[in-house]
Write a protein that holds these residues in place. Structure first.
Motif, PDB file in Angstrom:
ATOM      1  N   SER A 281      -9.241   3.923  -2.741  1.00 15.06           N
ATOM      2  CA  SER A 281      -8.339   3.398  -1.575  1.00 15.06           C
ATOM      3  C   SER A 281      -8.965   2.864  -0.652  1.00 15.06           C
ATOM      4  O   SER A 281      -8.358   2.822   0.717  1.00 15.06           O
ATOM      5  CB  SER A 281      -7.493   4.612  -1.135  1.00 15.06           C
ATOM      6  OG  SER A 281      -6.984   5.214  -2.226  1.00 15.06           O
TER       7      SER A 281
ATOM      8  N   TRP B 235      -9.106  -0.020   1.185  1.00 14.87           N
ATOM      9  CA  TRP B 235      -7.845  -1.438   1.295  1.00 14.87           C
ATOM     10  C   TRP B 235      -8.607  -1.850   2.608  1.00 14.87           C
ATOM     11  O   TRP B 235      -7.728  -1.657   3.503  1.00 14.87           O
ATOM     12  CB  TRP B 235      -6.711  -1.188   1.400  1.00 14.87           C
ATOM     13  CG  TRP B 235      -5.762  -2.153   0.828  1.00 14.87           C
ATOM     14  CD1 TRP B 235      -5.664  -3.266   1.497  1.00 14.87           C
ATOM     15  CD2 TRP B 235      -4.544  -2.242  -0.059  1.00 14.87           C
ATOM     16  NE1 TRP B 235      -4.839  -4.245   0.790  1.00 14.87           N
ATOM     17  CE2 TRP B 235      -4.149  -3.424  -0.231  1.00 14.87           C
ATOM     18  CE3 TRP B 235      -4.193  -1.067  -0.999  1.00 14.87           C
ATOM     19  CZ2 TRP B 235      -3.148  -3.786  -0.759  1.00 14.87           C
ATOM     20  CZ3 TRP B 235      -3.217  -1.702  -1.783  1.00 14.87           C
ATOM     21  CH2 TRP B 235      -2.645  -2.781  -1.713  1.00 14.87           C
TER      22      TRP B 235
ATOM     23  N   ARG C 273       0.902   7.810   1.899  1.00 15.28           N
ATOM     24  CA  ARG C 273       0.478   6.395   2.137  1.00 15.28           C
ATOM     25  C   ARG C 273       2.093   5.903   2.846  1.00 15.28           C
ATOM     26  O   ARG C 273       2.176   5.134   3.873  1.00 15.28           O
ATOM     27  CB  ARG C 273       0.158   5.545   1.017  1.00 15.28           C
ATOM     28  CG  ARG C 273      -1.018   5.537   0.721  1.00 15.28           C
ATOM     29  CD  ARG C 273      -1.311   5.167  -0.497  1.00 15.28           C
ATOM     30  NE  ARG C 273      -0.943   5.895  -1.884  1.00 15.28           N
ATOM     31  CZ  ARG C 273      -1.425   5.896  -2.767  1.00 15.28           C
ATOM     32  NH1 ARG C 273      -2.475   5.087  -3.165  1.00 15.28           N
ATOM     33  NH2 ARG C 273      -0.991   6.615  -3.992  1.00 15.28           N
TER      34      ARG C 273
ATOM     35  N   HIS D 296       0.841  -1.185   0.117  1.00 16.99           N
ATOM     36  CA  HIS D 296      -0.015   0.084   0.036  1.00 16.99           C
ATOM     37  C   HIS D 296       0.799   1.067  -0.020  1.00 16.99           C
ATOM     38  O   HIS D 296       0.592   2.239  -0.926  1.00 16.99           O
ATOM     39  CB  HIS D 296      -0.954   0.087   1.226  1.00 16.99           C
ATOM     40  CG  HIS D 296      -1.845   1.241   1.358  1.00 16.99           C
ATOM     41  ND1 HIS D 296      -1.504   2.106   2.242  1.00 16.99           N
ATOM     42  CD2 HIS D 296      -2.883   1.622   0.707  1.00 16.99           C
ATOM     43  CE1 HIS D 296      -2.274   3.101   2.168  1.00 16.99           C
ATOM     44  NE2 HIS D 296      -3.493   2.858   1.295  1.00 16.99           N
TER      45      HIS D 296
END
Lengths: 193, 1028
Positions: free
Chosen positions: B279, B281, B204, A40
C-alpha cells in the motif's frame, strides 16, 4: 469520451503500478490527486466485493461526488501460464544439450516467478455511465497487460533467461514503465470511454 | 411505582396540553410553509396539530422512560400524520417509534426486529425526502434530517456482515453532502461517515473522509481549525502508511519483526519484503504529508511540521524537484528554530545511514580466547589472526550472523557507517554518533557535511564503559536542528525494497555508492579490561635494510598500554623466513613479567637477512650492472613475532565463582620489517684439486697402520700453513682441495670477505688444536671485493675420505644389476649413505664465510647451497677412496748407508742398488686379483726401465706380477732399482684388476663386464743424487 477518467492498475500489494488520467477534462494536479484518493478508498469496497462475485468486471462499486469507480479484477490466470513456460523452457534447454546445472538454475528461477502477478486490479474513476464501453476498455487493457508480459517474457526466453532478472517489469509489484503500454492504454481510452 | 408517578405526571401534562389547545395556538415549525396561512391551511394545520402533539407526547414518554406509552402515542401520531399528509412529522414519529421499539427490546438481537428497524428507517428516510419543500429549501432543509436518519440506520447496521448495505447507506449520505449548505454540517457529516467506515473496518474509506474533514477544517482560516485538521490528518496516516514513528505502535512490531528475521540470518523472503511496502501509494502519501505539513505550520506546531517534512523528504525525495527539496529543507530548519534546542523527533530526516562494516581488531590488538586448562592457552582458539581468509571459516559463511565481536572496557572501538544525501542541497549533519541503548557505551559525536547527491563512509567511535552485551540499532543524528534516531534495519529493508523495485530509489546507489552486501550486525559483547601491549622497534619502525646474510640486532620495545598487568606472555614466530630470526630474548620478556600498566620491556632480536629469491638470476645480474639497490623484499616475506599475552586469570574484585569465565588473552603480531638488499652474489662455485706427488722415503708418508685413518693427519712440522696440505692417505700423494667461490659485488659498497674453517679437532692430539686456531687466523687473508667487481675466494677443504669402498654408494647400480643386495648390506648402505651426507654437512658447517661491508655491517654468506652444488657433482671422487692404494718406500734394511747426512731426506744415490717396496692396499671388502706393474719415468716422462735407452736397471719383477690382495689388507712387493743417471724420476704403480665386480665397475664408471679395470697409483718422486 468522458470528461473525467482516471485509470489505475493496482498490484496485488495495493501499490499502483500504472496510473493515467485519460479524461478529456483539463487536468489539474489537485483533482488528479483527489481521483487517486477516491480510487484508493474504493479498494476497501473492492476488497470485500471481489469475494462475493465471480465476475471480473465490477461496475460502479464506489462513488464520490458524481465520480464513479469501476473495477476489473484479474485473478490467478497468469500463474498457470508461467508454469507452462517453465516446463517448456526446461525441455527446450535439455534438448539443446545444455548442462544440467544451468538448467536447474533457470528452472528454480521460474518457480520463484510463478508466485506473482495475481489479483491485479484495473480501476477506473469516471463520470460517464457508459458501462459497456468501460467493460470493453477493461477487457482490452487486460489483454494488453498480459500481452506486455508475454511479449517480453517470450522474447527474453529466446535470448537469455537471465535477462528477466534485470527487467524491472518482472519484479513483483513494480511499476509498468513501458511507454508502449501507455500509448496503447490511452488509445483504448479514447476508443471506449 | 416509578411508572405510576410517570403516568400520573403524563396524564396531567396531557390534560394541560389539551387544555391549551382551546386557545387556538397553531403548532408550527420552521419547516412548515411560512407563508401566511390560508383558511384551508389553517384547518389543515389544526388537524396536523393533534398528530404533532401526539408525537411530542410520545417523545416525552420516551424521555420519561416509558417506551410502551411512547409507542402508543407515536402510533396515534403516525395515524394522524398520515391522514393529514404531514410527512415530516410522520417520519419523526416513525423514528420515535423505532426508538421506542428498540428501547423496549433493549439487548435483544432478533433478525426480525432488525428487519423491522431497517424497513421503518428506510421509510423514515423516504418520508424525510418527501417532506422536502422547495420554497424554504434555501433557509432550512429537511436534508439534514434525512442524512441524520441515514447515518442512524448505518450506525445501527454497522457490522462486518452488512458492510455492503452500510457502505451503500454511507455513500448515499456522502452524496447528500454536496447539497448541504453549511460547511460545518458537511464537516460533521464527514466526521460521522469516517467514523462509521472506521467501525466497519474500511480504513482507507475512513481515511478518505477524514482527509475531507481536514480539508474542510483547512478552509477555515484559523489556527484552531488547523490544529483540528492536523489531528484528523494524523489519524489518516496509518491508512496511508505515512505514520510518524512516535504515534505508531505498529512500527514497533514492524521493527521487531524485522529484528527477528535479522537474527534468522537476514535472508528475508522476497514476499515478506514485499509486504513491508504494501500500500505504498506514493502520490497519496506525498499529498497527505504535504497537508500535514501545511496544517502543522498553520497550527503553529513546529514539531509536527518538522516530522511531516522529514518524512516527506526522506521517503519521497526522488519525486520532489530540487527546489522542492530545498524548500523542505528550509521548512525543517525554520521549524527547528521554533523548537527548543535538543528536541527529539521520532521521524528521521536525512541522511540515510547504513552500517558499512565493523573493522576487525588490528593485528596488534587481537583477542584470543583463553583456555585456562592448558599451558599454551592460545592453541585451538579461533584462527582469526591477521589473515582475513582462513579455509576453516570459509564453509561457515552461512551463519555470519553468529559472528562474535568482543569489545573491551575502556578501549575505543570503531564502526564504519555510510551516509548518503540523495538530495540537491548541501547537508550539514551537526553531530552523529552511535546510538546504543544498553547504556554501557560512550559514543563520540562527530559532524559531517555531505555534498548534494553524495555518499560518504565515516568512522564512528566510542568507548565501551562496562561489561555486557552491546547492541547498536542505529545512529543518533542531530541534523536540521532536531535530534533523531536512524535505525539501520529500516534502511536495510528500504534497500531491499529498492532491489525488489518496490521503493522508488536506492539512496545509496543514486549517490554513486557501490552496492554493499548486507552487513550482519554481530553479537557484540564487552569484556573487562585486558592488558594491551604496544610494540615499537627501537630506532624507528621503518624496515631495516639489510644485505643478504647480514646479521643485526633489532630492539623491540613492548609497552603495556592497558590498565591490567600482563601476567603471561609467550613469543612465537610466524610468517615467512622464520629462520632468519636467529635469536629472540625470550628470557628478557619472561623476567619482566608481570608487566605493570605503563611498564616497558625491550627485547633484543637477532636477525639474519635471508637470501633473496634466486628466481631471476638473469635479472639479478643485469641489475647489478646498473649498480642496483637490489630487490626490495615484499611485505609478505617478513617474519613476524607473535606474542600471546594475557592478564590475570580473574580480574581483581571478582568473586571466584566466576572462575569458569576466564578473560581472554590477546595476541600481538610484530612484523619484523626487513628489507633485504642483494649483497654479494655467487657467480660460480667449483671444486679445485691439486695433487703434489710424494717423495719416496723410507717411511711412507701415509699412516696406513693407524686404525682410524680417515681422520688422521700428518702435519709437516716446518710450516703451519701446510696444515691443510695433507697427504691423501689413500692415494699416497700430497693433495690439496680448494673450493673456489666466484662472487660479484653488485652493491655500492665494498665488501671484505674472510673465510674461516673450523678444523676438526682430534682429541688425542693436543698440538693440533692450537694449530687450528693459528690456521684460522693465519691462513685466510681477507678478500676485498670492490663495488661492481667480482672476485674469487678460495676455501681450502680438508681431505676426508671414507675408509672402505663399498657397494652401498652405488645403490642404484646394484639394484639395477639385482645383485648383492642382501638385507644386511642394505642396512649398511643406509648408514654409509647417511654418513656420506653427514660428512658433507659437517664439512659445510665448518666453513664460515663472513663479510664486512663498507657500511659497517657484517654478516655471513650463505654458501651452503653453493658448496653443496659444487660438492655434489664430484662427491664421489672426493669422498670415495680408490679401490687400490699404491705406495712406495725404501726398504728398511738398506737405508742406513743409502742416505747421506747432508742429503735431503729420502734422496737416493745413483749407481747404487736401491731396494724398494711397493705397497698395495685393497680398500674394498672383497679379495682383488690383479696383475701389478711398476714403471719408472724420468723427467722427460719417458719410460726409463724398458726400451733402448733404459737408464734404470732393476732386480725383481716389475710387470705382470699376479697378486691377490685380501680385503682391507695390503701386500708388499719388493724390488730393487739401480739408477745410472742422477736426476728426478717418477715411480708409478698400476694394476689391472682381473676379476671385476660391480662395485669396482661402478667406481670406474664403466658398464661392460669385459672391460678390464685399470688402476693407477699416484706418482712418487725419486730424487737420485750423484754426479753425472
Amino acid at each position: 469520451m468522458a470528461s473525467t477518467a482516471c485509470f489505475i492498475i493496482v498490484s496485488r500489494n495495493d501499490i499502483p503500478i500504472y496510473e493515467a488520467e485519460v479524461g478529456s477534462a483539463v487536468k489539474k494536479e489537485d483533482a488528479a490527486h483527489q481521483h487517486q484518493f477516491i480510487l484508493h478508498a474504493a479498494l476497501d469496497i473492492v476488497q470485500d466485493l471481489a469475494w462475493t462475485t465471480s465476475a471480473m468486471f465490477l461496475k460502479a462499486v464506489d462513488r464520490f461526488n458524481d465520480l464513479v469507480v469501476s473495477v476489473y479484477v484479474t485473478a490467478g490466470h497468469i500463474l498457470h501460464i508461467f508454469k507452462l513456460f517453465y516446463t517448456l523452457t526446461f525441455l527446450l534447454f535439455s534438448q539443446r544439450g545444455q548442462s544440467h546445472k544451468s538448467t536447474y538454475k533457470r528452472s528454480s528461477f521460474f518457480v520463484s516467478l510463478t508466485a506473482h502477478i495475481i489479483h491485479t486490479r484495473l480501476m477506473l474513476l469516471h463520470d460517464s455511465r457508459n458501462d459497456d464501453g468501460i467493460k470493453s476498455f477493461f477487457q482490452e487493457v487486460h489483454e494488453l497487460y498480459i500481452k506486455v508480459y508475454y511479449c517480453i517474457l517470450s522474447t527474453v526466453l529466446h535470448l537469455d533467461a537471465y535477462l528477466i532478472l534485470l527487467n524491472p517489469l518482472y519484479l513483483p509489484g513494480s511499476r509498468i514503465t513501458s511507454s508502449h503500454f501507455d500509448t496503447k492504454v490511452r488509445a483504448l481510452a479514447r476508443k471506449y470511454l | 411505582m416509578m411508572q405510576d408517578i410517570a403516568a400520573s405526571l403524563l396524564m396531567e401534562f396531557e390534560k394541560w396540553v389539551l387544555r391549551a389547545e382551546s386557545n387556538g395556538t397553531i403548532l408550527k415549525t420552521p419547516l412548515d410553509s411560512q407563508a401566511s396561512l390560508s383558511s384551508e391551511e389553517v384547518i389543515k394545520a389544526k388537524k396536523r396539530r393533534l398528530g404533532r402533539a401526539q408525537k411530542t407526547i410520545g417523545d416525552y414518554c420516551l424521555l420519561a422512560g416509558s417506551p410502551v406509552d411512547a409507542n402508543a402515542h407515536y402510533s396515534t401520531a403516525l395515524e394522524l400524520a398520515r391522514l393529514t399528509g404531514d410527512y415530516f412529522w410522520y417520519a419523526g414519529a416513525l423514528e420515535g417509534s423505532v426508538c421506542a421499539l428498540l428501547t423496549d427490546r433493549m439487548g435483544q438481537k432478533d433478525p426480525v426486529l432488525e428487519e423491522e428497524v431497517k424497513y421503518r428507517y428506510n421509510n423514515v428516510i423516504l418520508h424525510y425526502r418527501k417532506s422536502f419543500i422547495q420554497d424554504n429549501a434555501q433557509r432550512v432543509s429537511t436534508l439534514s434530517f434525512e442524512l441524520e436518519a441515514t447515518l442512524k440506520l448505518a450506525r445501527f447496521l454497522c457490522r462486518r456482515e452488512l458492510a455492503k448495505e452500510v457502505a451503500e447507506l454511507l455513500m448515499t449520505a456522502a452524496d447528500g453532502a454536496k447539497s448541504l449548505i453549511d460547511a460545518s454540517d458537511r464537516l460533521i457529516l464527514y466526521v460521522e461517515i469516517a467514523r462509521l467506515f472506521g467501525t466497519l473496518g474500511y480504513e482507507r474509506k475512513a481515511a478518505f473522509f477524514s482527509r475531507e474533514v481536514a480539508q474542510l477544517y483547512l478552509q477555515q482560516e484559523n489556527s484552531l481549525a488547523a490544529i483540528s485538521a492536523m489531528q484528523v490528518l494524523a489519524m489518516t496516516t496509518k491508512a496511508y502508511r505515512v505514520q510518524s514513528r512516535a504515534t505508531s505502535s505498529k512500527s514497533l512490531s514492524f521493527s521487531n519483526e524485522i529484528g527477528s528475521s535479522h537474527a534468522d540470518g537476514w535472508k528475508m523472503h522476497p514476499q515478506s519484503v514485499v509486504s513491508l511496502f504494501e500500500s505504498q501509494w506514493s502520490t497519496l502519501q506525498m499529498v497527505v504529508l504535504r497537508e500535514i505539513l501545511l496544517s502543522a505550520l498553520r497550527a503553529g506546531d513546529p514539531l509536527a511540521a518538522w516530522s511531516a517534512a522529514a518524512r516527506l523528504l526522506r521517503s519521497y525525495y526522488p519525486l520532489i524537484t530540487p527546489t522542492g527539496q530545498s524548500g523542505l529543507a528550509s521548512a525543517l530548519s525554520n521549524s527547528a528554530e521554533r523548537l527548543p534546542s535538543g528536541t527529539r523527533c521520532a521521524d528521521p530526516a536525512l541522511p540515510f545511514i547504513r552500517l558499512h562494516s565493523f573493522p576487525l581488531h588490528r593485528a596488534q590488538m587481537d583477542i584470543v580466547k583463553r583456555d585456562p586448562g592448558r599451558e599454551e592457552w592460545w592453541v585451538g582458539s579461533a584462527p582469526s589472526g591477521p589473515f582475513i581468509y582462513t579455509p576453516f571459516s570459509k564453509g561457515e559463511s552461512t551463519d555470519d550472523s553468529k559472528q562474535e565481536l568482543t569489545w573491551i572496557v575502556g578501549e575505543p572501538v570503531q564502526v564504519l557507517v555510510e551516509l548518503a544525501n540523495p538530495c540537491g542541497f548541501d547537508l550539514r549533519v551537526d553531530s552523529i554518533y552511535l546510538s546504543v541503548h544498553s547504556g554501557n557505551f560512550d559514543a563520540f559525536p562527530i559532524s559531517v557535511s555531505l555534498a548534494p547527491n553524495s555518499a560518504k563512509v565515516i568512522t564512528l567511535s566510542g568507548i565501551p564503559t562496562s561489561v555486557g552485551p552491546v547492541t547498536i540499532p542505529g545512529c543518533t543524528v542531530h541534523c536540521f536542528g532536531v535530534i533523531t534516531e536512524h535505525i539501520f534495519r529500516e534502511v536495510d529493508s528500504l534497500l531491499l525494497g529498492a532491489t525488489q523495485g518496490l521503493v522508488l530509489s536506492d539512496p545509496f546507489r543514486c549517490c554513486g555508492s557501490a552496492k554493499l552486501r548486507n552487513i550482519s550486525v554481530p553479537n557484540i559483547s564487552v569484556v573487562p579490561p585486558l592488558p594491551l601491549l604496544v610494540s615499537h622497534v627501537v630506532g624507528g619502525d621503518g624496515a631495516a635494510i639489510l644485505y643478504e646474510g647480514e646479521i643485526r640486532d633489532v630492539w623491540i620495545s613492548l609497552a603495556n598500554a592497558g590498565s591490567v598487568p600482563v601476567e603471561q606472555a609467550h613469543i612465537s614466530l610466524s610468517g615467512k623466513n622464520q629462520d632468519s630470526v636467529i635469536s629472540v630474548a625470550y628470557e628478557t620478556l619472561k623476567s619482566a613479567l608481570p608487566l605493570k600498566p605503563g611498564a616497558e620491556v625491550t627485547l633484543p632480536v637477532t636477525l639474519k637477512a635471508w637470501q633473496l629469491g634466486l628466481v631471476y638470476p638473469d635479472n639479478a645480474t643485469s641489475k647489478s650492472v646498473s649498480g642496483s639497490t637490489g630487490r626490495v623484499s615484499k611485505d609478505g616475506s617478513n617474519p613476524m613475532l607473535v606474542i600471546h599475552y594475557a592478564g590475570p586469570l580473574a580480574s581483581p574484585g571478582e568473586t571466584p565463582t566466576n572462575e569458569s569465565v576466564v578473560p581472554p588473552g590477546r595476541r600481538l603480531v610484530v612484523p619484523l620489517h626487513v628489507c633485504v638488499l642483494q649483497g654479494l652474489s655467487f657467480v660460480k662455485a667449483r671444486l679445485l684439486s691439486m695433487e703434489i706427488p710424494a717423495h719416496i722415503s723410507e717411511n711412507l708418508p701415509k699412516p696406513v697402520y693407524v686404525e682410524n685413518s680417515s681422520t688422521e693427519e700428518v702435519v709437516a712440522p716446518e710450516c703451519k700453513a701446510d696444515s691443510l696440505v695433507k697427504i691423501d692417505p689413500y692415494r699416497g700423494s700430497w693433495g690439496l682441495r680448494l673450493l673456489e667461490l666466484e662472487m660479484s659485488n653488485p652493491t655500492d659498497v665494498v665488501f671484505e670477505i674472510s673465510v674461516s674453517v673450523q678444523l676438526e679437532t682430534s682429541k688425542n692430539e693436543d698440538s693440533l688444536t692450537c694449530i687450528d686456531h693459528d690456521a684460522a687466523e693465519f691462513g685466510y687473508p681477507k678478500t676485498r671485493i670492490d663495488r661492481d667487481y667480482s672476485a674469487r675466494v678460495l676455501i681450502p677443504l680438508e681431505h676426508f675420505k671414507l675408509p672402505i669402498l663399498d657397494g652401498s654408494f652405488f645403490v642404484k647400480d646394484s639394484q639395477a644389476d639385482e645383485a648383492l643386495s642382501t638385507r644386511s648390506s642394505s642396512f649398511s648402505e643406509k648408514n654409509t649413505k647417511a654418513e656420506l651426507n653427514a660428512s658433507i654437512k659437517n664439512l659445510i658447517s665448518r666453513i664460515k664465510v663472513r663479510w664486512q661491508s663498507g657500511r659497517n655491517s657484517s654478516g655471513e654468506l650463505n654458501i651452503k647451497d653453493a658448496i653443496q652444488a659444487a660438492l655434489q657433482t664430484s662427491a664421489m671422487d672426493i669422498l670415495l677412496p680408490d679401490p687400490l692404494t699404491f705406495g712406495f718406500r725404501l726398504a728398511k734394511n738398506v737405508t742406513k748407508h743409502a742416505i747421506q747426512l747432508d742429503s735431503p731426506k729420502g734422496s737416493i744415490l745413483a749407481h747404487d742398488m736401491t731396494p724398494m717396496e711397493v705397497l698395495v692396499r685393497n680398500n674394498t671388502k672383497e679379495m682383488i686379483k690383479m696383475s701389478l706393474s711398476i714403471t719408472c719415468r724420468d723427467v722427460a716422462g719417458e719410460n726409463c726401465i724398458e726400451g733402448n735407452k733404459a737408464t734404470v736397471l732393476w732386480a725383481g719383477v716389475l710387470s705382470g706380477i699376479s697378486v691377490e690382495v685380501p680385503p682391507l689388507q695390503e701386500i708388499k712387493h719388493s724390488f730393487s732399482l739401480y739408477f745410472m743417471v742422477p736426476g728426478e724420476y717418477t715411480l708409478v704403480a698400476a694394476a689391472v684388476i682381473d676379476d671385476t665386480n660391480d662395485i669396482l665397475r661402478a667406481r670406474a664408471k664403466t658398464d661392460s663386464p669385459d672391460e678390464p679395470i685399470f688402476c693407477r697409483g699416484s706418482p712418487f718422486h725419486v730424487r737420485v743424487l750423484g754426479t753425472v
